[in-house]
Each structure stands twice: as C-alpha cells, then as structure tokens.
Design an enzyme around this catalytic site. Structure first.
Site, PDB file in Angstrom:
ATOM      1  N   GLY A  98      43.228  30.235  39.996  1.00  0.00           N
ATOM      2  CA  GLY A  98      43.267  31.615  39.515  1.00  0.00           C
ATOM      3  C   GLY A  98      42.849  32.657  40.539  1.00  0.00           C
ATOM      4  O   GLY A  98      43.243  33.813  40.438  1.00  0.00           O
ATOM      5  N   GLU A 139      49.077  30.673  40.279  1.00  0.00           N
ATOM      6  CA  GLU A 139      48.861  31.530  39.105  1.00  0.00           C
ATOM      7  C   GLU A 139      48.960  32.994  39.515  1.00  0.00           C
ATOM      8  O   GLU A 139      47.983  33.548  39.986  1.00  0.00           O
ATOM      9  CB  GLU A 139      47.494  31.260  38.494  1.00  0.00           C
TER      10      GLU A 139
END
Ligand SMILES: *[C@@H]1O[C@H](CO)[C@@H](O)[C@H](O)[C@H]1NC(C)=O
Ligand SMILES: *[C@@H]1O[C@H](CO)[C@@H](O)[C@H](O)[C@H]1NC(C)=O
Length: 376
Positions: A98, A139
């Site tokens: 992330g 991501e």
C-alpha cells in the site's frame, strides 16, 4: 527419436499434473513485515500453509526488484526460519504494498525491456533467498493503460517463471497477487483474463471498506462478510471476481487482524452506521487503525461493550466516544466456514503480528481443519 519426444511430453504432462495438484491445496496464509513487532523466530508457522514476507520494492531507475538495507537480513533468513517449525510451509516474497510508489510500477510495466528487468530480477532474488514464490501487490494501477500493461506483465511473468522452472529443474515459483475486493478499483477494471490465466491465486483484500479517514461521518464494519443492502462486503467481492471469470479455486479471502476506531458524535448512539466524527485517538494517528491485540487490551482496560453482528459477520465494540470495527473469533470462524463452503482456495491474514497469542490464527486454522500435506 519419436519415442523420446513422446516420453519427453509425458514427463511434462505428469509434472504439470503433480504441480497443479499441489497448487490446489488450501491456502492458510499470513503476511509478516520486519517492523511489525514480531520477530521471525516467534512466528508460529504451524498455523499457516503459506507465509508472505513483505515488502520488496521496485527500483525505478533500474526497474529491478530490490530489498531495503534494513530488510536484507530478515528476508534472507525468512524461509529457513519459518520452515524450522513447519517444514512444509511455503514462502512468498511480496512486492510493493500500500505504501509503494504506484506510478513507478506503471512506468516499469510499459515496455518489454523494463518488464523483463523487473521479472528477471524478481525471479533471481526469490531463488537466491530461497522463497517458493512471488506476490505482486501493486496498489493500484492508476489508468486503463496501467491495467492493460498489468495484464501483459503477468503474461510475461508466467512465461519467465515456466522457463526458469524448466531450466533449473525446480518446482515453479508461485505467482500470486493482492487485489482489491472487486475486479473494479478506482473506476478501472483489472485485466481479469490475464489474472485468471497467470496467477496461482489472488489474495482478495476484503477489508478497509470503511475507515475513519475515508468515511469519517459514520461508523461501519470495515470487513463485513455480508451486506444485503449496500453489497459492499467480502462475499459480494469474491462473487464479483467469480462472475468476472476467475474460478473460486483461485480466490483467497483476506481477513484483517486489525480494526478501525471512530469517534462517536454521541456516546449513547453507538450502533452500526452511527454518526461519527473521524478517528478516535484510541487508534493510530495516521488512519485510526488498531491491531487485534491492541483492541482486545482496549476492551479489557476500558470495559468496552462488544457486539457480534451475525447478519454481516463482523464485530464492534464501544466505550465512551470510541467505536471500533474489527474481527473477533466468531467473525473469523464464520468467514473461514464461508470460504470452505464456497470452495474458495483459502484465506490470508494481514498481518500475523497483530494477533493476540495466535488466537485468530488458531481459530482460522482449526475451523478449516487439518490441511493436506503440500506436495513436495
Ligand atoms: C514515484 O515514481 C515516479 C516515477 O519514477 C517519480 O517520478 C516520483 O517522483 C515518485 N514519487 C515519489 C513520492 O517518490
Ligand atoms: C446488524 O447488521 C444489520 C445489517 O447491517 C443491521 O440491520 C442491524 O441493525 C445490526 N445489528 C446490530 C445490533 O448492530
């Protein structure tokens, strides 16, 4: 000569058969990262079939996979240490995550040469460090072109992995990816056919549906398994991947070993979707998250009221103006029962260090039952 060729193909046919059987084993997965507060030696690897070591990164200058200097030692030891307690556990080197620079992945995926640098260096690093596979957590792709290029990247990756396995005579590296809850993220569609064709399985991130940073004005269950009204849920997410063309056998449901803490507007109004005012200071400064371990301690220290909601399969607790969404043992048990009943491949936890005395990991593993030995 003709017989030799027949034998040759027969050999590969059986090899494929053996490995594809091996790959149909259940996934009881968990992610680990170095500064999570749990040392490698203390991972109870007997509770998992697959452990993900997070995260290696893309060097945007060379387009090669690299491991940060601080991570070098633990990543090098990861596989041998976790295999001491569980010799059949498989390990995957996880890439990105992330916090990685998503733009750099988009640039790398654009050309044949840069894709090749990334793929070849990834395979080389995985083999050097003794991992059994690679897990790409980009991501997220940021444009339609990124999504198309992700599809090409996975085609190239699979081809390179197959070639490497043939040349080395070793079992193929696993290739997996962490993906959003549905095949559509930020208005963009994943290259579903490439994903289905090239990945051994998908780690579906069935959590973070709501959080005090991105849905500050009301409380909600961030990882609910069902929601008959909004259809924002783990079951709806995995169903949409199946609908899009990925077989259930390639889907692994994400179970969060963490929750999010909101601040209630009114301490007496403490249900699901109660008015809230962003994050509670019980949670982390950046996003209001708390590990399961912290939540359980918070409940004891503050005599918080706990509620399990069987309709959605999700837990929450509240005390004063603090309201926390999380998964406790009943949620985990029901999620794993769902995964097994729907014949999904398995589940994974983000992240193993957030558990309290392995309670959720044990609950999940025991709910599934004894797993078959991985094919060696
Ligand atoms: C992310 O990567 C791109 C491409 O390499 C670069 O231009 C940008 O500065 C990077 N952003 C950050 C925050 O490092
Ligand atoms: C449980 O969830 C359902 C569906 O969102 C909701 O209608 C119900 O009020 C919830 N019950 C509690 C006690 O929060």
């Amino acid at each position: 000569m003709a017989n030799f060729i027949k034998l040759f193909f027969l050999f590969f046919f059986f090899q494929q058969l053996i490995f594809s059987n091996g790959q149909n084993n259940v996934v009881k997965g968990g992610y680990w990262f170095r500064d999570s507060g749990l040392s490698l030696n203390n991972i109870d690897s007997t509770l998992f079939t697959h452990l993900f070591c997070a995260f290696a990164n893309l060097n945007p200058q060379s387009n090669q996979l690299v491991i940060s200097p601080e991570d070098q030692d633990s990543f090098r030891q990861f596989t041998s240490i976790v295999m001491r307690k569980n010799p059949s556990v498989k390990t995957l080197l996880s890439i990105g995550g992330g916090r990685a620079n998503r733009t750099a992945y988009g640039i790398m995926a654009r050309t044949t040469n840069s894709r090749k640098s990334f793929i070849d260096s990834s395979i080389k690093l995985a083999r050097q460090l003794g991992f059994h596979g690679l897990d790409l957590d980009w991501e997220y792709p940021e444009s339609t072109i990124d999504m198309t290029n992700l599809g090409i990247l996975l085609d190239d990756f699979r081809a390179a992995i197959n070639t490497e396995a043939r040349n080395s005579g070793k079992a193929s590296l696993f290739l997996t990816s962490a993906v959003s809850n549905t095949p559509r993220v930020n208005g963009l569609n994943y290259p579903v056919q490439s994903v289905a064709r090239n990945l051994d399985w998908l780690n579906v991130m069935s959590y973070d549906f709501y959080g005090p940073n991105w849905s500050p004005s009301q409380t909600n269950s961030h990882a609910q398994l069902f929601d008959p009204v909004s259809h924002v849920s783990g079951s709806d997410g995995t169903a949409s991947w199946i609908q899009a063309g990925v077989s259930a056998q390639k889907l692994v449901l994400g179970i969060p070993f963490y929750g999010y803490a909101w601040q209630l507007v009114n301490a007496n109004n403490h249900g699901l979707r109660a008015p809230a005012n962003g994050k509670s200071n019980a949670g982390s400064i950046d996003d209001g998250s708390m590990t399961y371990n912290q939540i359980k301690n918070y409940i004891v220290q503050n005599r918080a009221t706990t509620v399990y909601n069987a309709t959605i399969v999700g837990d929450y607790c509240y005390s004063g103006n603090t309201w926390i969404s999380y998964d406790d043992t009943q949620s985990v048990r029901n999620k794993v029962t769902y995964v097994k009943g729907r014949k999904l491949r398995g589940y994974f936890a983000w992240h193993v260090a957030a558990d309290q005395n392995w309670l959720l990991s044990k609950t999940a593993s025991q709910t599934w039952g004894a797993s078959p030995q991985a094919v060696k």
